[in-house]
Motif scaffolding. Sequence first.
Motif, PDB file in Angstrom:
ATOM      1  N   ARG A 290      38.229  35.480  58.292  1.00 42.50           N
ATOM      2  CA  ARG A 290      37.044  35.096  57.528  1.00 42.50           C
ATOM      3  C   ARG A 290      37.292  35.379  56.051  1.00 42.50           C
ATOM      4  N   THR A 291      36.589  34.619  55.249  1.00 40.93           N
ATOM      5  CA  THR A 291      36.721  34.753  53.801  1.00 40.93           C
ATOM      6  C   THR A 291      35.334  34.898  53.215  1.00 40.93           C
ATOM      7  N   ARG A 292      35.190  35.896  52.379  1.00 43.09           N
ATOM      8  CA  ARG A 292      33.918  36.094  51.701  1.00 43.09           C
ATOM      9  C   ARG A 292      34.058  35.570  50.277  1.00 43.09           C
ATOM     10  N   ILE A 293      33.160  34.684  49.898  1.00 39.76           N
ATOM     11  CA  ILE A 293      33.182  34.084  48.560  1.00 39.76           C
ATOM     12  C   ILE A 293      31.817  34.335  47.938  1.00 39.76           C
ATOM     13  N   PRO A 309      35.210  28.450  44.345  1.00 37.58           N
ATOM     14  CA  PRO A 309      35.010  28.008  42.959  1.00 37.58           C
ATOM     15  C   PRO A 309      35.578  29.011  41.954  1.00 37.58           C
ATOM     16  N   SER A 310      35.721  28.534  40.730  1.00 43.89           N
ATOM     17  CA  SER A 310      36.199  29.382  39.626  1.00 43.89           C
ATOM     18  C   SER A 310      35.359  30.652  39.496  1.00 43.89           C
ATOM     19  N   TRP A 311      36.059  31.774  39.310  1.00 43.07           N
ATOM     20  CA  TRP A 311      35.456  33.056  38.930  1.00 43.07           C
ATOM     21  C   TRP A 311      34.465  33.592  39.956  1.00 43.07           C
ATOM     22  N   HIS A 312      34.656  33.222  41.229  1.00 38.35           N
ATOM     23  CA  HIS A 312      33.876  33.821  42.322  1.00 38.35           C
ATOM     24  C   HIS A 312      34.737  34.907  42.974  1.00 38.35           C
ATOM     25  N   TRP A 313      34.158  36.038  43.242  1.00 42.07           N
ATOM     26  CA  TRP A 313      34.894  37.085  43.953  1.00 42.07           C
ATOM     27  C   TRP A 313      35.225  36.607  45.361  1.00 42.07           C
ATOM     28  N   VAL A 314      36.469  36.848  45.763  1.00 41.06           N
ATOM     29  CA  VAL A 314      36.889  36.411  47.100  1.00 41.06           C
ATOM     30  C   VAL A 314      37.646  37.530  47.810  1.00 41.06           C
ATOM     31  N   THR A 315      37.361  37.696  49.097  1.00 41.79           N
ATOM     32  CA  THR A 315      38.178  38.568  49.955  1.00 41.79           C
ATOM     33  C   THR A 315      38.476  37.826  51.244  1.00 41.79           C
TER      34      THR A 315
END
Length: 346
Positions: A290-293, A309-315
Amino acid sequence: MEAVAKTPEREAFYRRIDGENLSALWNVMGDLITPEPKSACRPHLWKFDAVRAYMIEAGKLITAKEAERRVLILENPGLRGQSKVTTSLYAGIQLVLPGDVAPAHRHSQSALRFILDGKGAFTTVAGEKTLMAPGDFVITPSMAWHDHGNETSEPMFWLDGLDIPMVQFFDASFAEGSNEDRQKITKPAGDSFARYGRNLLPIDEKRSSKTSPIFNYPYSHSREALEQARVREEWDACHGLKLKFANPETGDFAMPTIGTFIQLLPKGFKTARYRSTDATVFTAIEGKGRTRIGDKTFEWGPRDLFVVPSWHWVTHEADEDAVLFSFSDRAVQQKLDLFREDRGNA
Ligand code: GTQ
Protein backbone atom coordinates in the motif's frame (compact mmCIF):
# COMPACT_ATOMS: atom_id res chain seq x y z
CA MET A 1 -0.83 36.26 -0.29
CA GLU A 2 -3.79 38.45 0.60
CA ALA A 3 -6.18 39.64 -2.10
CA VAL A 4 -5.85 43.32 -2.98
CA ALA A 5 -8.91 45.34 -1.86
CA LYS A 6 -11.51 46.31 -4.43
CA THR A 7 -12.54 49.95 -4.87
CA PRO A 8 -14.92 51.38 -7.47
CA GLU A 9 -12.03 53.29 -9.06
CA ARG A 10 -9.89 50.14 -9.31
CA GLU A 11 -12.77 48.07 -10.71
CA ALA A 12 -13.41 50.70 -13.37
CA PHE A 13 -9.72 50.75 -14.21
CA TYR A 14 -9.61 46.93 -14.59
CA ARG A 15 -12.57 47.09 -16.98
CA ARG A 16 -10.89 49.74 -19.11
CA ILE A 17 -7.56 47.93 -19.41
CA ASP A 18 -9.35 44.60 -20.00
CA GLY A 19 -10.50 45.97 -23.35
CA GLU A 20 -6.85 46.52 -24.25
CA ASN A 21 -5.82 42.93 -23.38
CA LEU A 22 -4.11 44.06 -20.21
CA SER A 23 -4.57 42.86 -16.65
CA ALA A 24 -3.17 43.80 -13.24
CA LEU A 25 -0.53 41.46 -11.82
CA TRP A 26 -1.43 42.37 -8.22
CA ASN A 27 -4.76 40.53 -8.57
CA VAL A 28 -3.22 37.23 -9.70
CA MET A 29 0.27 37.25 -8.20
CA GLY A 30 -0.57 34.80 -5.42
CA ASP A 31 -1.95 32.22 -7.87
CA LEU A 32 1.01 32.56 -10.25
CA ILE A 33 3.89 32.45 -7.81
CA THR A 34 2.97 30.08 -5.02
CA PRO A 35 5.16 29.51 -1.96
CA GLU A 36 5.09 25.80 -2.79
CA PRO A 37 3.69 23.61 -5.57
CA LYS A 38 -0.09 23.85 -5.87
CA SER A 39 -1.44 21.36 -8.34
CA ALA A 40 -4.85 20.37 -9.65
CA CYS A 41 -3.37 16.88 -10.08
CA ARG A 42 -4.82 14.46 -7.51
CA PRO A 43 -3.63 11.16 -6.04
CA HIS A 44 -5.43 8.26 -7.69
CA LEU A 45 -5.25 4.49 -8.21
CA TRP A 46 -6.59 2.43 -11.11
CA LYS A 47 -7.14 -1.28 -10.49
CA PHE A 48 -5.75 -3.06 -13.55
CA ASP A 49 -8.45 -5.75 -13.56
CA ALA A 50 -11.15 -3.10 -13.94
CA VAL A 51 -9.26 -1.35 -16.77
CA ARG A 52 -8.57 -4.73 -18.38
CA ALA A 53 -12.29 -5.56 -18.54
CA TYR A 54 -13.01 -2.26 -20.33
CA MET A 55 -10.08 -2.86 -22.67
CA ILE A 56 -11.51 -6.25 -23.67
CA GLU A 57 -14.78 -4.46 -24.45
CA ALA A 58 -12.88 -1.87 -26.48
CA GLY A 59 -11.26 -4.76 -28.34
CA LYS A 60 -14.71 -5.81 -29.56
CA LEU A 61 -15.73 -2.26 -30.47
CA ILE A 62 -12.77 -1.18 -32.55
CA THR A 63 -9.73 -2.62 -34.31
CA ALA A 64 -6.25 -1.29 -33.63
CA LYS A 65 -6.10 -0.27 -37.28
CA GLU A 66 -9.24 1.85 -37.15
CA ALA A 67 -8.32 3.35 -33.78
CA GLU A 68 -4.69 3.77 -34.92
CA ARG A 69 -3.91 2.94 -31.29
CA ARG A 70 -6.40 1.09 -29.09
CA VAL A 71 -5.77 2.93 -25.85
CA LEU A 72 -7.79 3.97 -22.83
CA ILE A 73 -6.33 7.14 -21.36
CA LEU A 74 -5.66 7.32 -17.61
CA GLU A 75 -7.15 10.72 -16.82
CA ASN A 76 -6.21 12.29 -13.56
CA PRO A 77 -9.48 13.04 -11.68
CA GLY A 78 -8.27 16.61 -11.08
CA LEU A 79 -7.47 17.13 -14.78
CA ARG A 80 -10.45 15.54 -16.53
CA GLY A 81 -10.89 16.19 -20.23
CA GLN A 82 -7.24 17.08 -20.75
CA SER A 83 -5.77 13.63 -21.44
CA LYS A 84 -3.29 14.08 -18.61
CA VAL A 85 -2.23 11.74 -15.84
CA THR A 86 -0.16 14.55 -14.29
CA THR A 87 0.15 18.19 -15.31
CA SER A 88 3.04 17.39 -17.66
CA LEU A 89 2.51 13.73 -18.63
CA TYR A 90 0.10 11.45 -20.42
CA ALA A 91 -0.57 7.78 -19.60
CA GLY A 92 -2.75 5.17 -21.23
CA ILE A 93 -3.31 1.44 -21.35
CA GLN A 94 -2.86 -0.06 -24.81
CA LEU A 95 -4.31 -3.39 -25.94
CA VAL A 96 -2.80 -5.23 -28.90
CA LEU A 97 -4.87 -8.30 -29.79
CA PRO A 98 -3.61 -11.30 -31.78
CA GLY A 99 -3.55 -10.25 -35.45
CA ASP A 100 -3.81 -6.52 -34.69
CA VAL A 101 -1.88 -4.00 -36.72
CA ALA A 102 -1.24 -0.65 -35.05
CA PRO A 103 0.00 1.13 -38.18
CA ALA A 104 3.34 2.91 -38.54
CA HIS A 105 3.44 6.56 -37.60
CA ARG A 106 5.84 8.99 -35.99
CA HIS A 107 5.58 12.12 -33.88
CA SER A 108 7.53 14.64 -31.82
CA GLN A 109 6.22 13.11 -28.60
CA SER A 110 8.45 10.50 -26.95
CA ALA A 111 6.76 7.34 -25.70
CA LEU A 112 7.57 4.64 -23.20
CA ARG A 113 5.90 1.25 -22.99
CA PHE A 114 5.90 -0.76 -19.81
CA ILE A 115 4.57 -4.25 -20.45
CA LEU A 116 1.84 -5.33 -18.02
CA ASP A 117 0.37 -8.56 -19.43
CA GLY A 118 0.88 -10.89 -22.39
CA LYS A 119 4.10 -12.10 -23.96
CA GLY A 120 5.63 -11.95 -27.42
CA ALA A 121 3.75 -9.10 -29.11
CA PHE A 122 6.11 -6.74 -30.93
CA THR A 123 6.89 -3.13 -31.62
CA THR A 124 9.12 -2.04 -34.45
CA VAL A 125 11.04 1.18 -33.78
CA ALA A 126 13.24 2.83 -36.41
CA GLY A 127 13.61 -0.39 -38.38
CA GLU A 128 14.23 -2.80 -35.49
CA LYS A 129 11.60 -5.20 -34.28
CA THR A 130 11.53 -6.28 -30.64
CA LEU A 131 9.37 -8.84 -28.89
CA MET A 132 8.09 -7.75 -25.49
CA ALA A 133 7.40 -9.47 -22.17
CA PRO A 134 5.95 -8.33 -18.82
CA GLY A 135 8.19 -5.83 -17.02
CA ASP A 136 10.07 -4.80 -20.17
CA PHE A 137 10.64 -1.05 -20.54
CA VAL A 138 10.56 -0.04 -24.21
CA ILE A 139 11.25 3.39 -25.70
CA THR A 140 9.94 5.11 -28.81
CA PRO A 141 12.14 8.18 -29.32
CA SER A 142 10.82 11.46 -30.70
CA MET A 143 10.15 11.23 -34.48
CA ALA A 144 11.03 7.51 -34.68
CA TRP A 145 8.71 5.45 -36.89
CA HIS A 146 6.85 2.85 -34.85
CA ASP A 147 4.21 0.20 -35.43
CA HIS A 148 2.93 -2.50 -33.11
CA GLY A 149 1.56 -5.98 -33.73
CA ASN A 150 0.84 -9.29 -32.12
CA GLU A 151 1.62 -12.59 -33.81
CA THR A 152 0.93 -14.62 -30.65
CA SER A 153 -2.39 -16.12 -29.54
CA GLU A 154 -2.82 -13.96 -26.42
CA PRO A 155 -3.68 -10.30 -25.92
CA MET A 156 -0.96 -7.92 -24.78
CA PHE A 157 -1.54 -4.98 -22.45
CA TRP A 158 0.98 -2.28 -21.75
CA LEU A 159 1.26 1.07 -20.05
CA ASP A 160 1.98 3.96 -22.42
CA GLY A 161 3.72 7.02 -20.97
CA LEU A 162 4.15 10.04 -23.24
CA ASP A 163 5.26 13.65 -22.89
CA ILE A 164 2.14 14.83 -24.79
CA PRO A 165 1.24 17.68 -22.36
CA MET A 166 4.83 18.96 -22.41
CA VAL A 167 4.96 19.04 -26.19
CA GLN A 168 1.53 20.70 -26.15
CA PHE A 169 2.81 23.33 -23.71
CA PHE A 170 5.61 24.19 -26.14
CA ASP A 171 3.36 24.02 -29.24
CA ALA A 172 5.96 21.74 -30.80
CA SER A 173 3.90 18.81 -32.11
CA PHE A 174 4.59 17.27 -35.51
CA ALA A 175 3.20 13.92 -36.64
CA GLU A 176 2.87 11.87 -39.80
CA GLY A 177 1.44 8.55 -40.88
CA SER A 178 2.91 6.09 -43.35
CA ASN A 179 1.51 4.48 -46.48
CA GLU A 180 2.77 1.15 -45.12
CA ASP A 181 1.05 -0.29 -42.04
CA ARG A 182 4.30 -1.98 -41.13
CA GLN A 183 7.58 -0.23 -41.62
CA LYS A 184 10.46 -2.06 -43.29
CA ILE A 185 12.67 -3.96 -40.90
CA THR A 186 16.21 -2.85 -41.61
CA LYS A 187 18.08 -4.13 -38.57
CA PRO A 188 18.46 -7.61 -37.12
CA ALA A 189 16.61 -8.33 -33.85
CA GLY A 190 18.74 -7.40 -30.84
CA ASP A 191 20.94 -5.02 -32.84
CA SER A 192 20.63 -2.02 -30.51
CA PHE A 193 21.16 -4.08 -27.40
CA ALA A 194 24.21 -5.81 -28.84
CA ARG A 195 25.81 -2.50 -29.79
CA TYR A 196 24.92 -0.42 -26.75
CA GLY A 197 23.65 -2.71 -24.00
CA ARG A 198 26.87 -4.52 -23.11
CA ASN A 199 29.11 -1.72 -21.84
CA LEU A 200 30.54 -1.42 -25.31
CA LEU A 201 29.96 1.56 -27.58
CA PRO A 202 30.69 1.94 -31.26
CA ILE A 203 33.64 4.32 -31.66
CA ASP A 204 33.51 7.47 -33.77
CA GLU A 205 29.78 7.35 -34.00
CA LYS A 206 27.98 10.69 -34.14
CA ARG A 207 24.51 10.17 -32.73
CA SER A 208 22.51 13.34 -32.37
CA SER A 209 19.56 11.80 -30.51
CA LYS A 210 19.28 12.53 -26.78
CA THR A 211 17.35 9.29 -26.31
CA SER A 212 19.07 6.08 -25.25
CA PRO A 213 20.13 3.90 -28.19
CA ILE A 214 18.83 0.90 -26.22
CA PHE A 215 15.10 0.74 -26.81
CA ASN A 216 14.17 -2.44 -24.95
CA TYR A 217 15.37 -2.77 -21.34
CA PRO A 218 14.24 -6.34 -20.64
CA TYR A 219 12.76 -7.13 -17.25
CA SER A 220 15.04 -10.14 -16.79
CA HIS A 221 17.97 -7.71 -16.65
CA SER A 222 16.24 -5.14 -14.43
CA ARG A 223 15.12 -7.85 -12.03
CA GLU A 224 18.59 -9.37 -11.89
CA ALA A 225 20.11 -5.96 -11.14
CA LEU A 226 17.71 -5.48 -8.23
CA GLU A 227 18.24 -9.01 -6.96
CA GLN A 228 22.02 -8.69 -7.10
CA ALA A 229 21.98 -5.36 -5.27
CA ARG A 230 19.61 -6.58 -2.57
CA VAL A 231 22.16 -9.00 -1.15
CA ARG A 232 24.01 -6.02 0.32
CA GLU A 233 20.94 -5.08 2.37
CA GLU A 234 21.74 -1.39 1.89
CA TRP A 235 18.23 -0.07 1.83
CA ASP A 236 17.41 3.56 1.19
CA ALA A 237 14.97 4.70 3.88
CA CYS A 238 12.74 6.53 1.37
CA HIS A 239 13.00 4.23 -1.65
CA GLY A 240 14.06 0.72 -0.63
CA LEU A 241 16.29 0.00 -3.60
CA LYS A 242 15.58 2.31 -6.54
CA LEU A 243 17.43 2.46 -9.87
CA LYS A 244 16.99 4.75 -12.85
CA PHE A 245 17.04 3.50 -16.43
CA ALA A 246 20.08 5.17 -17.96
CA ASN A 247 21.27 6.13 -21.42
CA PRO A 248 24.58 4.20 -21.76
CA GLU A 249 26.09 7.00 -23.85
CA THR A 250 25.56 9.75 -21.28
CA GLY A 251 24.54 8.23 -17.95
CA ASP A 252 21.54 10.54 -18.06
CA PHE A 253 17.96 9.33 -18.04
CA ALA A 254 17.10 6.98 -20.91
CA MET A 255 14.65 9.53 -22.34
CA PRO A 256 15.23 13.30 -22.58
CA THR A 257 11.80 14.28 -21.25
CA ILE A 258 10.81 11.41 -18.96
CA GLY A 259 12.70 9.84 -16.06
CA THR A 260 12.02 6.13 -15.57
CA PHE A 261 12.75 4.03 -12.49
CA ILE A 262 12.52 0.53 -11.12
CA GLN A 263 12.51 -0.22 -7.42
CA LEU A 264 12.46 -3.14 -5.04
CA LEU A 265 10.63 -3.01 -1.73
CA PRO A 266 11.39 -6.13 0.28
CA LYS A 267 8.64 -7.88 2.23
CA GLY A 268 7.72 -5.93 5.34
CA PHE A 269 9.64 -2.78 4.30
CA LYS A 270 7.99 0.54 5.09
CA THR A 271 9.56 3.61 3.53
CA ALA A 272 10.22 6.88 5.32
CA ARG A 273 8.13 9.79 4.02
CA TYR A 274 9.36 11.52 0.88
CA ARG A 275 8.15 14.27 -1.40
CA SER A 276 9.45 15.71 -4.64
CA THR A 277 8.40 18.18 -7.31
CA ASP A 278 8.03 15.50 -9.98
CA ALA A 279 4.52 14.06 -10.00
CA THR A 280 5.04 10.34 -10.58
CA VAL A 281 3.10 7.46 -12.12
CA PHE A 282 3.71 4.06 -10.55
CA THR A 283 2.78 0.52 -11.48
CA ALA A 284 3.54 -2.69 -9.60
CA ILE A 285 5.02 -5.63 -11.45
CA GLU A 286 5.33 -8.04 -8.57
CA GLY A 287 4.09 -8.16 -5.01
CA LYS A 288 1.52 -6.18 -3.16
CA GLY A 289 1.35 -3.45 -0.60
CA ARG A 290 0.00 0.00 0.00
CA THR A 291 1.03 3.56 -0.62
CA ARG A 292 0.00 6.54 1.42
CA ILE A 293 -0.18 9.80 -0.52
CA GLY A 294 -1.06 12.82 1.61
CA ASP A 295 -4.00 11.60 3.70
CA LYS A 296 -5.11 8.86 1.27
CA THR A 297 -4.05 5.19 1.27
CA PHE A 298 -4.10 3.02 -1.85
CA GLU A 299 -3.80 -0.79 -1.82
CA TRP A 300 -2.03 -2.19 -4.86
CA GLY A 301 -1.12 -5.51 -6.42
CA PRO A 302 0.45 -6.53 -9.73
CA ARG A 303 -0.37 -4.23 -12.67
CA ASP A 304 -2.35 -1.70 -10.61
CA LEU A 305 -1.43 1.92 -11.39
CA PHE A 306 -1.30 4.99 -9.18
CA VAL A 307 -0.23 8.59 -9.39
CA VAL A 308 1.56 10.74 -6.80
CA PRO A 309 1.15 14.49 -7.43
CA SER A 310 3.96 17.01 -6.99
CA TRP A 311 5.03 17.77 -3.41
CA HIS A 312 2.69 15.25 -1.73
CA TRP A 313 4.18 13.20 1.08
CA VAL A 314 4.38 9.55 0.08
CA THR A 315 5.20 6.32 1.91
CA HIS A 316 5.17 2.78 0.54
CA GLU A 317 4.73 -0.46 2.44
CA ALA A 318 5.24 -3.95 0.96
CA ASP A 319 3.39 -7.04 2.23
CA GLU A 320 5.58 -9.25 0.06
CA ASP A 321 8.64 -8.56 -2.08
CA ALA A 322 7.41 -5.90 -4.48
CA VAL A 323 8.81 -4.33 -7.64
CA LEU A 324 7.52 -0.92 -8.77
CA PHE A 325 8.11 0.78 -12.10
CA SER A 326 7.63 4.56 -12.18
CA PHE A 327 8.03 7.55 -14.46
CA SER A 328 7.97 11.32 -14.07
CA ASP A 329 9.15 14.58 -15.67
CA ARG A 330 12.26 14.63 -13.43
CA ALA A 331 14.49 14.41 -16.52
CA VAL A 332 13.25 17.85 -17.55
CA GLN A 333 13.03 19.44 -14.11
CA GLN A 334 16.63 18.52 -13.34
CA LYS A 335 17.87 20.03 -16.59
CA LEU A 336 16.02 23.25 -15.77
CA ASP A 337 17.20 23.44 -12.13
CA LEU A 338 13.60 23.08 -10.93
CA PHE A 339 13.73 19.68 -9.26
CA ARG A 340 13.44 19.60 -5.47
CA GLU A 341 13.02 16.72 -3.08
CA ASP A 342 12.44 16.44 0.64
CA ARG A 343 13.42 13.28 2.51
CA GLY A 344 11.71 14.32 5.74
CA ASN A 345 14.24 13.44 8.40
CA ALA A 346 15.50 10.29 6.69
O1 GTQ B 1 1.58 3.68 -29.47
O2 GTQ B 1 2.16 5.26 -30.84
O3 GTQ B 1 -1.00 5.90 -25.89
O4 GTQ B 1 1.02 7.57 -30.66
C1 GTQ B 1 -0.74 7.60 -27.49
C2 GTQ B 1 -0.21 8.02 -28.70
C3 GTQ B 1 0.23 5.44 -27.84
C4 GTQ B 1 1.55 4.87 -29.83
C5 GTQ B 1 -0.51 6.32 -27.08
C6 GTQ B 1 0.53 7.15 -29.47
C7 GTQ B 1 0.75 5.85 -29.04
